[in-house]
Design a protein around this motif. Structure first.
Motif, PDB file in Angstrom:
ATOM      1  N   HIS A 140       0.817  -1.218   0.000  1.00 22.82           N
ATOM      2  CA  HIS A 140       0.000   0.000   0.000  1.00 22.82           C
ATOM      3  C   HIS A 140       0.850   1.267   0.000  1.00 22.82           C
ATOM      4  O   HIS A 140       0.359   2.353   0.315  1.00 22.82           O
ATOM      5  CB  HIS A 140      -1.011  -0.037   1.151  1.00 22.82           C
ATOM      6  CG  HIS A 140      -1.963  -1.193   0.997  1.00 22.82           C
ATOM      7  ND1 HIS A 140      -2.930  -1.213   0.009  1.00 22.82           N
ATOM      8  CD2 HIS A 140      -2.024  -2.386   1.625  1.00 22.82           C
ATOM      9  CE1 HIS A 140      -3.574  -2.379   0.066  1.00 22.82           C
ATOM     10  NE2 HIS A 140      -3.045  -3.107   1.030  1.00 22.82           N
ATOM     11  N   CYS A 150      -7.088   0.881  -5.600  1.00 20.66           N
ATOM     12  CA  CYS A 150      -6.635  -0.206  -4.736  1.00 20.66           C
ATOM     13  C   CYS A 150      -7.771  -0.646  -3.817  1.00 20.66           C
ATOM     14  O   CYS A 150      -8.662   0.148  -3.486  1.00 20.66           O
ATOM     15  CB  CYS A 150      -5.451   0.276  -3.903  1.00 20.66           C
ATOM     16  SG  CYS A 150      -4.729  -1.008  -2.854  1.00 20.66           S
ATOM     17  N   CYS A 152      -7.670  -0.878  -0.799  1.00 22.38           N
ATOM     18  CA  CYS A 152      -7.615  -0.095   0.444  1.00 22.38           C
ATOM     19  C   CYS A 152      -8.332   1.242   0.300  1.00 22.38           C
ATOM     20  O   CYS A 152      -8.500   1.969   1.271  1.00 22.38           O
ATOM     21  CB  CYS A 152      -6.168   0.140   0.870  1.00 22.38           C
ATOM     22  SG  CYS A 152      -5.308   1.392  -0.113  1.00 22.38           S
TER      23      CYS A 152
HETATM   24 ZN   LIG Z   1      -3.691   0.206  -1.258  1.00 23.70          ZN
END
Ligand SMILES: [Zn+2]
Length: 296
Positions: A140, A150, A152
Motif C-alpha cells: 500500500h 486499490c 484499500c
Molecule cells: Zn492500497
C-alpha cells in the motif's frame, strides 16, 4: 518436515468454523508426523491482516466477522497447545530469514506478489511489525499517484499496480486494442481466461503483448523495491509469491526499475533475490515464531 495437513479455511462461514479448520489442520499434521500432541512445543501461525499482541484479530478484509475475535486463544483452547500468530507475510519473511534465501543476512525486506502484494521487514535480526502491528504494508505504498484503484481505497498503490488483476487488466487492454499475440490466440480473445501464468508462458516464448504486460508490471514493483531500499538500506530484498515466478520478462524490468530509482550506494550492496521456500515460507516462519517464543 515430518508431516503435513491441509484444509480449506472456509472463511465465509465465520470465525468459529475457521478456528475448527485450523485446529483440524494442526491435528492432521501431528498425526501425519506420527507424533503425539504432548511432543509438540507449540504452534506458529500466519494470518492475513493484523492482530493485537493477545492474538485478537483487529483487521482482516478477507475473513468476514473475524474482527474482535480472539483467534489465538480459541485455537489454543481447542488443540491444548500454546499458539503464536503473526501476519502471514511477516511469518513468511521470518521463514525466509531463518531457513531460506535470507539465512546469511540480518536485515531484509520481503515482498510477495500474488492476488495482493504483501510485505515483511526484518531489521537487525528482528521482525519489524510496527507500533500497532500495521507495519510493512509495502503493497500500500503509492508508486503511481492517480493510478489504478486499490482495495484499500487509495489509487496507485504498489498492490493496485502489480497484483494479479492488474496484470490481467493490462493484458486485456492490449488485446482489445487489436495487437497480434499468441496469448490472445490461446485464450481465444476471452479476457476471463487470461492468467498471470499464461502471460508468463507466452512472454517466455517471445510474445510482445505478454512481454510488455510483464515489463510494465515489473517496472512498478521495481519502484516499490527502490523505495524500500532508500528507506531501509537493507542487505537483501526477497521477492516471492506465485507471480514472482514469471521469469526474466518480469525480473529484468523489475531490477531495472529498482536500480533506476534506488540510491546508488544502497542498491549496490543490496541483493534482490527470489524466495527459496515457496509455499513453505509460512510454515517455516511458523516454526521460527515458536523457536523465538522459546528463546531459541
Ligand atoms: Zn492500497
Amino acid at each position: 518436515m515430518l508431516g503435513e495437513g491441509r484444509s480449506e479455511t472456509l472463511a465465509g462461514h465465520g470465525p468459529k468454523v475457521v478456528t475448527q479448520q485450523i485446529a483440524r489442520t494442526i491435528e492432521d499434521a501431528i498425526s501425519a508426523a506420527g507424533v503425539q500432541a504432548s511432543d509438540i512445543a507449540g504452534v506458529g501461525c500466519g494470518m492475513p491482516g493484523r492482530m493485537d499482541v493477545n492474538g485478537v484479530i483487529l483487521w482482516s478484509p478477507n475473513f468476514p466477522d473475524i474482527e474482535g475475535f480472539p483467534l489465538v486463544s480459541e485455537v489454543s483452547g481447542r488443540i491444548g497447545l500454546p499458539v503464536w500468530m503473526e501476519n502471514d507475510v511477516n511469518v513468511a519473511a521470518l521463514g525466509e530469514f531463518q531457513f531460506g534465501a535470507g539465512k546469511s543476512v540480518q536485515s531484509l525486506v520481503m515482498l510477495t506478489l500474488g492476488t495482493g502484494i504483501g510485505g515483511g521487514i526484518i531489521l537487525n535480526g528482528q521482525l519489524w511489525t510496527g507500533f500497532n502491528s500495521g507495519g510493512a504494508e509495502i503493497g500500500h505504498s503509492v508508486v503511481n499517484p492517480g493510478g489504478r484503484k486499490c482495495g484499500c481505497g487509495n489509487h496507485g498503490c504498489l498492490e493496485a499496480m502489480a497484483q494479479r488483476d492488474a496484470i490481467i487488466e493490462r493484458a486485456a487492454l492490449k488485446m482489445q486494442s487489436g495487437q497480434k499475440s499468441t496469448l490472445a490466440e490461446e485464450v481465444d480473445y476471452q479476457i476471463d481466461k487470461i492468467t498471470p501464468a499464461l502471460v508468463a508462458k507466452h512472454a517466455a516464448s517471445g510474445d510482445q503483448l505478454s512481454l510488455d504486460t510483464l515489463a510494465e508490471t515489473g517496472h512498478w514493483v521495481g519502484i516499490g523495491i527502490a523505495n524500500m531500499i532508500n528507506i531501509l538500506n537493507p542487505e537483501m530484498v526477497i521477492v516471492g509469491g506465485g507471480i514472482s515466478q514469471a521469469g526474466d520478462a518480469l525480473w529484468k524490468p523489475m531490477l531495472r526499475g529498482a536500480y533506476a530509482y534506488a540510491i546508488y550506494e544502497s542498491r549496490v550492496v543490496c541483493q534482490i533475490v527470489p524466495a527459496e521456500l515457496g509455499d513453505n515460507a509460512g510454515i517455516m516462519g511458523g516454526v521460527a515464531l515458536v523457536l523465538k517464543a522459546m528463546g531459541r
